[in-house]
Design a protein around this motif. Structure first.
Motif, PDB file in Angstrom:
ATOM      1  N   ILE A   1      -6.355 -12.343  -2.879  1.00 34.70           N
ATOM      2  CA  ILE A   1      -7.235 -11.352  -3.313  1.00 34.70           C
ATOM      3  C   ILE A   1      -6.785 -10.230  -2.488  1.00 34.70           C
ATOM      4  CG2 ILE A   1      -9.696 -10.406  -2.944  1.00 34.70           C
ATOM      5  CD1 ILE A   1     -10.391 -13.559  -3.235  1.00 34.70           C
ATOM      6  N   LEU A   2      -6.557 -10.282  -1.293  1.00 36.75           N
ATOM      7  CA  LEU A   2      -6.090  -8.941  -0.522  1.00 36.75           C
ATOM      8  C   LEU A   2      -4.847  -8.352  -1.253  1.00 36.75           C
ATOM      9  CD1 LEU A   2      -6.618  -6.888   1.733  1.00 36.75           C
ATOM     10  CD2 LEU A   2      -5.426  -8.789   3.363  1.00 36.75           C
ATOM     11  N   GLY A   3      -4.071  -9.244  -1.547  1.00 38.04           N
ATOM     12  CA  GLY A   3      -2.694  -8.916  -2.255  1.00 38.04           C
ATOM     13  C   GLY A   3      -3.150  -8.184  -3.387  1.00 38.04           C
ATOM     14  N   PHE A   4      -3.882  -8.450  -4.286  1.00 42.78           N
ATOM     15  CA  PHE A   4      -4.464  -7.587  -5.460  1.00 42.78           C
ATOM     16  C   PHE A   4      -5.226  -6.394  -5.066  1.00 42.78           C
ATOM     17  CE2 PHE A   4      -3.888 -11.870  -7.442  1.00 42.78           C
ATOM     18  CZ  PHE A   4      -2.562 -11.565  -8.572  1.00 42.78           C
ATOM     19  N   LYS A   5      -5.806  -6.535  -3.890  1.00 40.64           N
ATOM     20  CA  LYS A   5      -6.721  -5.133  -3.561  1.00 40.64           C
ATOM     21  C   LYS A   5      -5.667  -4.121  -2.942  1.00 40.64           C
ATOM     22  CE  LYS A   5     -11.123  -7.056  -2.390  1.00 40.64           C
ATOM     23  NZ  LYS A   5     -12.079  -7.328  -1.529  1.00 40.64           N
ATOM     24  N   VAL A   6      -4.547  -4.472  -2.391  1.00 42.50           N
ATOM     25  CA  VAL A   6      -3.677  -3.380  -1.949  1.00 42.50           C
ATOM     26  C   VAL A   6      -2.658  -2.985  -3.088  1.00 42.50           C
ATOM     27  CG1 VAL A   6      -3.942  -4.162   0.494  1.00 42.50           C
ATOM     28  CG2 VAL A   6      -2.312  -4.874  -0.830  1.00 42.50           C
ATOM     29  N   GLY A   7      -2.491  -3.717  -4.303  1.00 41.62           N
ATOM     30  CA  GLY A   7      -1.868  -3.147  -5.299  1.00 41.62           C
ATOM     31  C   GLY A   7      -0.823  -4.165  -6.138  1.00 41.62           C
ATOM     32  N   ALA A   8      -0.820  -5.289  -5.673  1.00 42.82           N
ATOM     33  CA  ALA A   8       0.115  -6.220  -6.453  1.00 42.82           C
ATOM     34  C   ALA A   8      -0.434  -6.402  -7.910  1.00 42.82           C
ATOM     35  CB  ALA A   8       0.067  -7.607  -5.666  1.00 42.82           C
ATOM     36  N   ASP A   9       0.680  -6.458  -8.565  1.00 38.92           N
ATOM     37  CA  ASP A   9       0.486  -6.789 -10.001  1.00 38.92           C
ATOM     38  C   ASP A   9       0.318  -8.344 -10.290  1.00 38.92           C
ATOM     39  OD1 ASP A   9       0.623  -4.150 -11.258  1.00 38.92           O
ATOM     40  OD2 ASP A   9       2.324  -4.107 -10.033  1.00 38.92           O
ATOM     41  N   ASP A  10       1.172  -9.194  -9.343  1.00 39.41           N
ATOM     42  CA  ASP A  10       1.163 -10.672  -9.699  1.00 39.41           C
ATOM     43  C   ASP A  10       1.263 -11.178  -8.096  1.00 39.41           C
ATOM     44  OD1 ASP A  10       0.917 -13.144 -10.645  1.00 39.41           O
ATOM     45  OD2 ASP A  10       2.877 -12.657 -12.129  1.00 39.41           O
ATOM     46  N   TYR A  11       1.078 -12.534  -8.016  1.00 43.33           N
ATOM     47  CA  TYR A  11       1.128 -13.303  -6.730  1.00 43.33           C
ATOM     48  C   TYR A  11       1.570 -14.729  -6.990  1.00 43.33           C
ATOM     49  CZ  TYR A  11      -0.555 -14.193  -2.047  1.00 43.33           C
ATOM     50  OH  TYR A  11      -0.699 -14.376  -0.535  1.00 43.33           O
TER      51      TYR A  11
ATOM     52  N   GLU B   1       0.817  -1.252   0.205  1.00 37.03           N
ATOM     53  CA  GLU B   1      -0.030  -0.094  -0.188  1.00 37.03           C
ATOM     54  C   GLU B   1       0.738   1.333   0.123  1.00 37.03           C
ATOM     55  OE1 GLU B   1      -2.415  -0.741   3.440  1.00 37.03           O
ATOM     56  OE2 GLU B   1      -4.239  -1.204   2.196  1.00 37.03           O
ATOM     57  N   GLN B   2       1.983   1.398   0.903  1.00 36.28           N
ATOM     58  CA  GLN B   2       3.039   2.245   0.920  1.00 36.28           C
ATOM     59  C   GLN B   2       3.601   2.701  -0.470  1.00 36.28           C
ATOM     60  OE1 GLN B   2       5.515   3.108   4.448  1.00 36.28           O
ATOM     61  NE2 GLN B   2       3.786   2.033   5.477  1.00 36.28           N
ATOM     62  N   ILE B   3       3.788   1.476  -0.965  1.00 40.00           N
ATOM     63  CA  ILE B   3       4.522   1.450  -2.323  1.00 40.00           C
ATOM     64  C   ILE B   3       3.557   2.218  -3.488  1.00 40.00           C
ATOM     65  CG2 ILE B   3       5.671   0.356  -4.604  1.00 40.00           C
ATOM     66  CD1 ILE B   3       6.643  -1.841  -2.356  1.00 40.00           C
TER      67      ILE B   3
ATOM     68  N   ARG C   1       1.286   4.321  -3.163  1.00 49.51           N
ATOM     69  CA  ARG C   1       1.071   5.543  -2.876  1.00 49.51           C
ATOM     70  C   ARG C   1       2.263   6.390  -3.538  1.00 49.51           C
ATOM     71  NH1 ARG C   1       0.469   4.990   3.185  1.00 49.51           N
ATOM     72  NH2 ARG C   1      -0.989   3.478   3.265  1.00 49.51           N
ATOM     73  N   LYS C   2       3.415   6.053  -3.814  1.00 47.89           N
ATOM     74  CA  LYS C   2       4.554   6.816  -4.234  1.00 47.89           C
ATOM     75  C   LYS C   2       4.737   6.370  -5.862  1.00 47.89           C
ATOM     76  CE  LYS C   2       6.904   6.217   0.272  1.00 47.89           C
ATOM     77  NZ  LYS C   2       7.942   5.602   0.853  1.00 47.89           N
ATOM     78  N   CYS C   3       4.272   5.060  -6.117  1.00 49.60           N
ATOM     79  CA  CYS C   3       4.683   4.846  -7.438  1.00 49.60           C
ATOM     80  C   CYS C   3       3.953   3.590  -8.045  1.00 49.60           C
ATOM     81  CB  CYS C   3       6.290   4.514  -7.502  1.00 49.60           C
ATOM     82  SG  CYS C   3       6.628   3.018  -6.754  1.00 49.60           S
ATOM     83  N   ASN C   4       4.185   3.668  -9.347  1.00 50.70           N
ATOM     84  CA  ASN C   4       3.465   2.214 -10.136  1.00 50.70           C
ATOM     85  C   ASN C   4       4.467   1.221 -10.327  1.00 50.70           C
ATOM     86  OD1 ASN C   4       0.664   3.154 -10.046  1.00 50.70           O
ATOM     87  ND2 ASN C   4       1.186   4.519 -11.788  1.00 50.70           N
ATOM     88  N   THR C   5       5.538   1.138  -9.766  1.00 52.28           N
ATOM     89  CA  THR C   5       6.403  -0.191 -10.134  1.00 52.28           C
ATOM     90  C   THR C   5       5.770  -1.349  -9.804  1.00 52.28           C
ATOM     91  OG1 THR C   5       8.249   1.346  -9.315  1.00 52.28           O
ATOM     92  CG2 THR C   5       8.506  -0.948  -9.371  1.00 52.28           C
ATOM     93  N   PRO C   6       5.756  -2.385 -10.972  1.00 49.90           N
ATOM     94  CA  PRO C   6       5.454  -3.589 -10.741  1.00 49.90           C
ATOM     95  C   PRO C   6       5.717  -4.267  -9.599  1.00 49.90           C
ATOM     96  CG  PRO C   6       6.074  -3.343 -12.895  1.00 49.90           C
ATOM     97  CD  PRO C   6       6.616  -2.094 -12.043  1.00 49.90           C
TER      98      PRO C   6
END
Length: 138
Positions: A88-98, A65-67, A69-74
């Motif tokens: 699901i939570l991982g993707f919701k907080v901003g992960a691109d892959d898991y 989540e903090q990342i 807020r700063k950038c769109n790095t994969p």
């Protein structure tokens, strides 16, 4: 050469990831916990991040989540947490892959390459402006 930030507290896994990725030609920067990872992120500007969820100081979800807020790095979450709700939570907080541990090295490399390819394509497309059916190079 693409730079990859690995945020992983298990030293053997971090060392193995570093060796594998460097062998494939990537520059690798490693961090042992979430706070260190966020500090490295602000100094090194990686092209991709491999993030463990179970870190000793801050959860990987919070780091993600903090990342975001700063950038769109994969971000590729690499974790032993394999339940659907964790993914699901991982993707919701901003992960691109898991990807769950244990993992195949070949699959990890393929996922990293796919994330970097999409990042490169997105950067190239960012200069293009669509007008109707035409693209204008900005």
């Amino acid at each position: 050469m693409s730079r990859i930030l690995v945020i992983e507290d298990e030293k053997d896994i971090a060392r193995g990831l570093k060796d594998i990725l460097e062998y494939e030609g990537y520059e690798v920067v490693a961090a042992e916990n979430g706070k260190e990872g966020l500090q490295v992120l602000s100094r090194k500007e990686p092209d991709c991040i491999i993030l463990d969820l179970m870190l000793p100081d801050i959860s990987g979800y919070e780091v993600c989540e903090q990342i975001r807020r700063k950038c769109n790095t994969p971000i590729l979450m690499l974790t032993a947490r394999a339940q659907d709700h964790d993914k699901i939570l991982g993707f919701k907080v901003g992960a691109d892959d898991y990807l769950t541990k244990p993992f195949s090295v070949g699959e990890l490399l393929a996922r990293v390459m796919a994330l970097l390819r999409r990042r490169t394509q997105y950067a190239q497309d960012a200069d293009l402006i669509r007008v109707g059916n035409s693209l204008v190079d900005g």
